[in-house]
Write a protein that holds these residues in place. Sequence first.
Motif, PDB file in Angstrom:
ATOM      1  N   ALA A   1       0.822  -1.214   0.000  1.00  0.00           N
ATOM      2  CA  ALA A   1       0.000   0.000   0.000  1.00  0.00           C
ATOM      3  C   ALA A   1       0.857   1.265   0.000  1.00  0.00           C
ATOM      4  O   ALA A   1       0.425   2.317  -0.496  1.00  0.00           O
ATOM      5  CB  ALA A   1      -0.940   0.008   1.206  1.00  0.00           C
TER       6      ALA A   1
ATOM      7  N   LEU B   1      -5.925   4.857   0.109  1.00  0.00           N
ATOM      8  CA  LEU B   1      -5.838   4.157  -1.174  1.00  0.00           C
ATOM      9  C   LEU B   1      -7.046   4.471  -2.054  1.00  0.00           C
ATOM     10  O   LEU B   1      -6.905   4.675  -3.274  1.00  0.00           O
ATOM     11  CB  LEU B   1      -5.748   2.654  -0.940  1.00  0.00           C
ATOM     12  CG  LEU B   1      -4.399   2.110  -0.463  1.00  0.00           C
ATOM     13  CD1 LEU B   1      -4.517   0.629  -0.142  1.00  0.00           C
ATOM     14  CD2 LEU B   1      -3.320   2.339  -1.499  1.00  0.00           C
TER      15      LEU B   1
ATOM     16  N   GLU C   1      -3.819  -1.527  -9.946  1.00  0.00           N
ATOM     17  CA  GLU C   1      -3.127  -2.230  -8.877  1.00  0.00           C
ATOM     18  C   GLU C   1      -3.764  -1.940  -7.524  1.00  0.00           C
ATOM     19  O   GLU C   1      -3.846  -2.830  -6.665  1.00  0.00           O
ATOM     20  CB  GLU C   1      -1.657  -1.833  -8.876  1.00  0.00           C
ATOM     21  CG  GLU C   1      -0.915  -2.293 -10.117  1.00  0.00           C
ATOM     22  CD  GLU C   1       0.487  -1.732 -10.225  1.00  0.00           C
ATOM     23  OE1 GLU C   1       1.278  -2.243 -11.028  1.00  0.00           O
ATOM     24  OE2 GLU C   1       0.799  -0.745  -9.507  1.00  0.00           O
ATOM     25  N   ILE C   2      -4.216  -0.714  -7.330  1.00  0.00           N
ATOM     26  CA  ILE C   2      -4.939  -0.384  -6.087  1.00  0.00           C
ATOM     27  C   ILE C   2      -6.203  -1.217  -5.984  1.00  0.00           C
ATOM     28  O   ILE C   2      -6.544  -1.755  -4.917  1.00  0.00           O
ATOM     29  CB  ILE C   2      -5.261   1.121  -6.042  1.00  0.00           C
ATOM     30  CG1 ILE C   2      -3.973   1.939  -5.896  1.00  0.00           C
ATOM     31  CG2 ILE C   2      -6.213   1.430  -4.899  1.00  0.00           C
ATOM     32  CD1 ILE C   2      -4.192   3.433  -5.942  1.00  0.00           C
TER      33      ILE C   2
ATOM     34  N   THR D   1      -6.636   7.902  -3.515  1.00  0.00           N
ATOM     35  CA  THR D   1      -5.662   7.856  -4.614  1.00  0.00           C
ATOM     36  C   THR D   1      -6.289   7.224  -5.849  1.00  0.00           C
ATOM     37  O   THR D   1      -6.088   7.707  -6.980  1.00  0.00           O
ATOM     38  CB  THR D   1      -4.422   7.049  -4.185  1.00  0.00           C
ATOM     39  OG1 THR D   1      -3.868   7.625  -3.005  1.00  0.00           O
ATOM     40  CG2 THR D   1      -3.378   7.042  -5.285  1.00  0.00           C
ATOM     41  N   TYR D   2      -7.058   6.164  -5.641  1.00  0.00           N
ATOM     42  CA  TYR D   2      -7.703   5.494  -6.774  1.00  0.00           C
ATOM     43  C   TYR D   2      -8.685   6.423  -7.475  1.00  0.00           C
ATOM     44  O   TYR D   2      -8.692   6.512  -8.716  1.00  0.00           O
ATOM     45  CB  TYR D   2      -8.422   4.240  -6.286  1.00  0.00           C
ATOM     46  CG  TYR D   2      -9.286   3.596  -7.338  1.00  0.00           C
ATOM     47  CD1 TYR D   2      -8.708   2.921  -8.405  1.00  0.00           C
ATOM     48  CD2 TYR D   2     -10.668   3.675  -7.272  1.00  0.00           C
ATOM     49  CE1 TYR D   2      -9.497   2.328  -9.392  1.00  0.00           C
ATOM     50  CE2 TYR D   2     -11.463   3.091  -8.246  1.00  0.00           C
ATOM     51  CZ  TYR D   2     -10.869   2.420  -9.300  1.00  0.00           C
ATOM     52  OH  TYR D   2     -11.659   1.848 -10.263  1.00  0.00           O
TER      53      TYR D   2
ATOM     54  N   LEU E   1       1.376   2.730  -6.479  1.00  0.00           N
ATOM     55  CA  LEU E   1       0.571   1.801  -7.262  1.00  0.00           C
ATOM     56  C   LEU E   1      -0.285   2.536  -8.281  1.00  0.00           C
ATOM     57  O   LEU E   1      -0.723   3.668  -8.053  1.00  0.00           O
ATOM     58  CB  LEU E   1      -0.340   0.992  -6.334  1.00  0.00           C
ATOM     59  CG  LEU E   1       0.344   0.117  -5.286  1.00  0.00           C
ATOM     60  CD1 LEU E   1      -0.704  -0.563  -4.417  1.00  0.00           C
ATOM     61  CD2 LEU E   1       1.248  -0.917  -5.929  1.00  0.00           C
TER      62      LEU E   1
END
Length: 643
Positions: free
Chosen positions: A327, A379, A335-336, A382-383, A331
């Motif tokens: 994590a 995450l 990938e996340i 970020t995604y 990524l």
Amino acid sequence: MKETDREAVATAVQRVAGMLQRPDQLDKVEQYRRREARKKASVEARLKAAIQSQLDGVRTGLSQLHNALNDVKDIQRSLADVSKDWRQSINTIESLKDVKDAVVRHSQLAAAVENLKNIFSVPEIVRETQDLIEQGALLQAHRKLMDLECSRDGLMYEQYRMDSGNTRDMTLIHSYFGSTQGLSDELAKQLWMVLQRSLVTVRRDPTLLVSVVRIIEREEKIDRRILDRKKQTSFVPPGRPKNWKEKMFAILDRTVTTRIEGTQADTRESDKMWLVRHLEIIRKYVLDDLIVAKNLMVQCFPPHYEIFRNLLSMYHQALSTRMQELASEDLEANEIVSLLTWVLNTYTSAEMMGNMELAPEVDVSILEPLLSPDVVSELLDTYMSTLTSNIIAWLRKALETDKKDWIKETEPEADQDGFFQTTLPAIVFQMFEQNLQVAAQISEDLKTKVLVLCLQQMNSFLSRYKEEAQSYKEEHLRNRQHPHCYVQYMIAIINNCQTFKESIVSLKRKYLKNEMEEGMSLSQPSMDGILDTIAKEGCSSLLEEVFLDLEQHLSELMTRKWLLGSNAVDIICVTVEDYFNDFARIKKPYKKVLPSVHRREGVCPAQLPGQPGSQQVPGAWVSAGDGRLHGGCFSGGLVLHES
């Protein structure tokens, strides 16, 4: 006492007054008197009994105190006699010091005699032990090692009892048995090697693993015995306690961590699916290892070791650490998704920890999350950020690709009903569908967020689509010979608007499961208005194209040239028929709108334009219901209509 007497008299007066309220009660005075006398006698008897009981208790207490006093005096006299005897025996105790030393020396010599055979055979036992270790006969090697250590520890203990400060003799004994510690370390290495391969060993040769566990159990018992003796004598042999049980669990923990880390692929730079492969390998290894531990390893360890529970905790902690490391890396969006899907869903599913072969020992409901909520939230943020950028880029690229099709020399493709269309709607919504399916694998909340994001970006995309369609029209008007299939692609653009509408409705219906979510999505800017505007402007462009082609021929009507035999009407009819064949490829909702979406003034002069008496009669698209376009001239004006 006086106060009590007054209260008693007052109470008695009150009772007598209550008894003698009527004249007839005077006859019962004697009866009342006898009854009260009996009550008084009864109370006096109880009072005497209570006083007597108290007096008996006091008499007993005094007797016991007297006996206790006599006992204390006897003890005092006995203590005086003991003190006197102790003072007289001090000299006697000092005279027995030589006897005490002799007893200690005797004990040491007895220990030496007892271990004499082992003392002389130490070098031979060391060689035999070394050979047994090399041959893998671990239990026999450990038995001989225990004999060596027992002889050494016994001699050192006796020396410690005689003179704990005599380090020279202690050092002599330690150096003579110096190879013992080396043998212990060598045996330990063999044990750790077996434990590192325990998941393989337990399948091929479980007896070897059992032997290792028995050796560790022996050492644990020796450690406990020595620690108990330490509390009394403060003597601890060198190298003790060994704590091999703790080291065993530490070795298993390192083995688990190494096994998880060892699943990393070396082709990460060249393999875009490296994370998926890595996670799948981890899943398979962990599941297989835990099944082996549950079915086989548990039988090789004592129950109080709780080997399966400890291994499960080790694997969980190692996985959590590995997921934290992944994590923290840079990524990509896919990938996340792979990581979160594995952590949040796959890990607790029947494919892994929820597997029936691990039940009931593994309860997924009490497993701690592999990633903390803060890391998961980070995450997801970020995604979403990456996905937003990707969607914008994908939409831009799709529109650029579609624009290149607009200038082709061939007609656009048609659907099964014969309506012109381009691949843009299919590409856009296929991309949306893929992202929504991926988000749905993680959580319903993320799926809803991605849908809202797609609708937001779709709204912005349609604004650009509208601008590009307008630019396409303007570019064509500058040179009407280019592009060759302008009309067909404009029809395709109009049809795309209807496809976009249907696809948006389908997307919402599929991915919004309740009214609350639907209301949330509907709060996004409506795209129907933009699509209708694009379609209407496209229809207007098509009508404008028709009039531009007919303008020259319409101007010939009702002129001298027309009267002398012009074929303008035939050309108009052929042109309108040709356009009709193309306009029939427009989808139904916008085909109905086409005749009324635009009005244009047509000119049908009775004389040449600019001549006296000429007039302009407005012409219009008129719908008559059969879907065909016709031209007509009424009262000197041209009318194109559906009839």
